[in-house]
Design an enzyme around this catalytic site. Structure first.
Site, PDB file in Angstrom:
ATOM      1  N   HIS A 257       0.836  -1.206   0.000  1.00  0.00           N
ATOM      2  CA  HIS A 257       0.000   0.000   0.000  1.00  0.00           C
ATOM      3  C   HIS A 257       0.870   1.255   0.000  1.00  0.00           C
ATOM      4  O   HIS A 257       0.692   2.161  -0.829  1.00  0.00           O
ATOM      5  CB  HIS A 257      -0.913  -0.036   1.235  1.00  0.00           C
ATOM      6  CG  HIS A 257      -1.837   1.131   1.353  1.00  0.00           C
ATOM      7  ND1 HIS A 257      -3.147   1.092   0.931  1.00  0.00           N
ATOM      8  CD2 HIS A 257      -1.647   2.381   1.842  1.00  0.00           C
ATOM      9  CE1 HIS A 257      -3.724   2.263   1.153  1.00  0.00           C
ATOM     10  NE2 HIS A 257      -2.828   3.063   1.713  1.00  0.00           N
ATOM     11  N   GLU A 258       1.834   1.317   0.939  1.00  0.00           N
ATOM     12  CA  GLU A 258       2.685   2.511   1.034  1.00  0.00           C
ATOM     13  C   GLU A 258       3.603   2.632  -0.181  1.00  0.00           C
ATOM     14  O   GLU A 258       3.922   3.737  -0.612  1.00  0.00           O
ATOM     15  CB  GLU A 258       3.492   2.501   2.330  1.00  0.00           C
ATOM     16  CG  GLU A 258       2.660   2.459   3.620  1.00  0.00           C
ATOM     17  CD  GLU A 258       1.583   3.537   3.693  1.00  0.00           C
ATOM     18  OE1 GLU A 258       1.770   4.610   3.074  1.00  0.00           O
ATOM     19  OE2 GLU A 258       0.548   3.304   4.354  1.00  0.00           O
ATOM     20  N   HIS A 261       1.723   4.569  -2.728  1.00  0.00           N
ATOM     21  CA  HIS A 261       1.845   6.022  -2.497  1.00  0.00           C
ATOM     22  C   HIS A 261       3.229   6.529  -2.920  1.00  0.00           C
ATOM     23  O   HIS A 261       3.362   7.555  -3.579  1.00  0.00           O
ATOM     24  CB  HIS A 261       1.664   6.327  -0.998  1.00  0.00           C
ATOM     25  CG  HIS A 261       0.245   6.298  -0.518  1.00  0.00           C
ATOM     26  ND1 HIS A 261      -0.732   7.104  -1.056  1.00  0.00           N
ATOM     27  CD2 HIS A 261      -0.357   5.592   0.476  1.00  0.00           C
ATOM     28  CE1 HIS A 261      -1.882   6.882  -0.421  1.00  0.00           C
ATOM     29  NE2 HIS A 261      -1.686   5.966   0.510  1.00  0.00           N
ATOM     30  N   GLU A 287      -4.585   7.856  -3.100  1.00  0.00           N
ATOM     31  CA  GLU A 287      -5.126   6.597  -2.585  1.00  0.00           C
ATOM     32  C   GLU A 287      -5.421   5.629  -3.734  1.00  0.00           C
ATOM     33  O   GLU A 287      -5.343   4.411  -3.546  1.00  0.00           O
ATOM     34  CB  GLU A 287      -6.388   6.888  -1.766  1.00  0.00           C
ATOM     35  CG  GLU A 287      -6.823   5.746  -0.865  1.00  0.00           C
ATOM     36  CD  GLU A 287      -5.914   5.514   0.340  1.00  0.00           C
ATOM     37  OE1 GLU A 287      -5.004   6.336   0.611  1.00  0.00           O
ATOM     38  OE2 GLU A 287      -6.105   4.478   1.024  1.00  0.00           O
TER      39      GLU A 287
END
Lengths: 492, 492
Positions: A257-258, A261, A287
């Protein structure tokens, strides 16, 4: 153009200082000695005060006025749009109010943490009342007579309106609820992983998976922190992760997820470095990148097959009998209390609930004193389970304590945009699953970089998603994807 | 007093920003991704530009003028002294010159590193010529017609003059040379350590030794870096160390040295936090702390006895037959090329040489083109060995490349002050060696904190050393200490 160059020279220094302030935040969450908390608060306050002074510097207003009506190229026009927006927002809010908000939310975060640790809602409500009042005041200063909530939302998602989001949620809700009911009624009930997974091996594997997803360690690093986050833009984009030996998905999927980003930031065209275009354009688009990396790519059957083999190699077992059981475990649907642990079916239901509650708080329709009761009754209605304690309910998220009203819906916008991007990506790359099954994400991440990430702030959020997908974003691709994926997984 | 409060409020924010800039430097040397170098240079430049603007802010001048002739208490008077000094120095130097110096020294450091790596003096001389010229120009702006060198020296050691230092070196030199000759002529020739010392065990031991010397990990941390350093003031004082598996003294004694610097900062009265008094008062006094921790305490026979046992416990061997041989190895005297590796007998001879050369460069008596020849002939005269290559000679130190002229003598002032403090400390604590032999430094470090460290910038450098020692500092105690220690070790 001398005026434009002066403005951009000043802005470049402001952007550099904003990076410094961000890195101070990274330091605080990862390496700062515990006893430095109070001094750090003064250091952060000093940086914020410098940044606020620059964002409201009258010279910026003069430069902007001097450029009124000038013909600029696309980059110049986009830079001006961002600077004007930031200047207008910053100058509309009285300095006293901004300082008071900074002080109160800083205090509120500590009180919220205590309240959550002790399941003591009453401890939190007085300061939350202050935060809501101050944010309403700020919103009134920003709104020019328009919607208070939209004025706040605009700070995270330029051009978004609560009316559009409410309408989108109204369209999403019936299909999500129907899917949830089918899945919860299914006879299939996949197991979670079993066994333990050595912490260092998890970290080594997640570092490797970060590389697999294209994260550039020459311009970033991964450290441990209590809460995973990504920070920084340009050539120094760092992420954090955490490890639970009983639950390797926590480390692995929060890392992916990170990485989503971070890759967005790392993927922006170098020409935009330290300019207003050199960062992700909105929270929703940001997101969309973390979500598509984590969910549509990372939790796909193809990629989990690769991951299953990796885990077997590294741990000697993958905690599941075979790749299919592993895939089912990764995507297990359950009615949990906690938003950050929610599966793809439930996640947006969590957001819809917060969106309605926070709109009511900001409009004045809901009193802070009644928030817990409203939360609990809505949760039971939507999730079929009664909240057992406040830390699993109204106290679970940090957002409201630090004044983040209008932020939650950007998570769902991210999911919706990820759905659209996934559809377009798969149309362009018919063999995507074949690549993912080999642990090769370069087709997908290259496509995202080429079609979205590189532009940074050059286009508006909706423009850039539209450009990447060839059509304006709607919720349909996400819902189609969820129906297909979970319908197959649960045989419904 | 409203004017004083306004000034101090502004100053407090400046001090906080200076801490942020310092931490950015720490980050760069320890954790920064390699590819972030260029962006970081812009971030540092932006911070420096903010700090420069604050240090030369006309309001500071107005506040200072408004306080002219006011009666202030000791703390207030000391704060004003520091602020006036900083304001005067900052405003005397034209902004263009300051910016040009920053740019040229930043470039020069890179060129120096290349030149050193390739033993290529000619590569370095053109930019060094620029640096010297710019620093001379800056010195002229600061000197008000006085000595150029003293104007630079004053930036590191307020109130010191080159005439006083030259006179002190003239008094020190004969005794140091005589001691050196006796030692080098001795029949004793102690061996160095033998064997290898596991890197992780070295780091664990040096962390423990840091604690033994009172370093507070709640307000600091230790990381690895290419060059050991200490950074930060107040509640966040970090140090770095390095490890060589063949030479554990490198890690251990550089750690103790940096712990001395760090404990000075950590030991300052909390009342001075984020004020001009909240940091070590000068480079010389700072170095007195690192030196007394490292040498008079850390390399004492008593403490090395404790360390010998610690190393046996941790590594299974201490690299020497017994505690006496270990003590002799710690204090081995040899005619090395490199200042940072010099023993206590040779160290100040290295400084005297640099002091003479850099004074000649700044006065114009020595041309940069002739520097290498001057270095080599002086080195051979003083050390009895010919320089074998530039990286072991004129290219070894970073200082001149970054414009640090006037800095070197503060190392010797630190040694001299450490000698005075050691004498006073031992007079007050007759059982010091008994404590050190048990690994208990609390008597010594408590004394230093009580008598010197706590004051930060409250007194001038000479005042605070005089106050701690009960008499004005002279070189005699250091020379007596060296004669006694090395006379006994070498039987001369």
């Amino acid at each position: 153009m001398a005026v434009y160059d002066d403005l951009m020279g000043f802005q470049r220094e402001t952007e550099a200082l904003a990076q410094v302030a961000g890195r101070l935040g990274w330091d605080q969450e990862t390496v700062m000695p515990r006893g430095a908390v109070e001094q750090r608060a003064e250091e952060m306050g000093a940086m914020e005060s410098v940044l606020h002074a620059r964002r409201t510097d009258p010279r910026v207003g003069d430069w902007l006025a001097g450029l009124e009506g000038e013909e600029l190229d696309a980059v110049g026009a986009a830079n001006l749009r961002h600077i004007r927006r930031s200047y207008d927002r910053a100058t509309k809010v009285p300095a006293d109010l901004a300082a008071q908000l900074a002080r109160v939310t800083s205090r509120a975060q500590g009180i919220w943490a205590e309240a959550r640790a002790n399941d003591d809602v009453a401890h939190f409500l007085p300061i939350l009342t202050e935060v809501v009042a101050l944010r309403r005041e700020e919103a009134a200063a920003l709104a020019d007579g328009g919607s208070l909530y939209d004025a706040l939302l605009d700070g995270y998602e330029p051009d978004a309106t609560s009316a559009d989001i409410a309408a989108m949620f109204d369209r999403m809700r019936p299909r999500l609820v129907a899917l949830r009911e089918r899945v919860m009624g299914s006879e299939r009930s996949p197991a979670g992983l079993t066994g333990r997974f050595d912490a260092d091996t998890q970290l080594a594997l997640s570092n490797n998976i970060a590389k697999v997803f294209g994260y550039d360690f020459n311009h970033g690093r991964i450290d441990k922190a209590v809460h995973p986050f990504s920070s920084g833009s340009g050539h120094d984009v760092r992420i954090t992760t955490r490890v639970d030996e009983a639950d390797p998905f926590n480390c692995l999927y929060s890392t992916i997820h990170e990485v989503g980003h971070a890759c967005y930031e790392q993927g922006i065209d170098d020409a935009h470095l330290l300019t207003p275009l050199g960062a992700g354009v909105s929270m929703g688009v940001h997101e969309s990148q973390s979500r598509i990396y984590e969910n549509q790519l990372g939790r796909s059957q193809a990629f989990t097959g690769y991951l299953f083999n990796q885990m077997q190699d590294r741990f000697g077992h993958a905690g599941a009998a075979d790749a299919q059981a592993f895939y089912a475990a990764v995507n297990r649907v359950h009615s949990g209390y906690i938003r950050t642990e929610a599966d793809e079916v439930h996640y947006n239901l969590h957001i819809m609930m917060r969106f309605d509650l926070e709109r009511a708080l900001i409009s004045g329709d809901l009193d802070v004193a009644d928030l817990e009761a409203a939360w609990n009754s809505r949760f039971e209605a939507d999730f079929g389970v009664a909240v057992d304690r406040p830390s699993n309910g109204v106290l679970q998220d940090v957002h409201w304590s630090v004044g983040l009203f209008g932020y939650f819906p950007t998570y769902s916008l991210g999911n919706v945009y990820a759905g659209c991007l996934n559809k377009a990506l798969r149309a362009d790359l018919p063999d995507l699953d074949g690549q993912l099954a080999e642990g090769d994400t370069s087709g997908a991440t290259g496509w995202l970089r080429q079609n979205l990430q590189q532009y940074g702030g050059l286009y508006t959020p909706v423009e850039v998603v539209t450009k990447a997908c060839g059509q304006a974003p709607t919720e349909a691709p996400l819902l189609d994807y969820l129906d297909a994926k979970f319908g197959a997984l649960y045989g419904v």
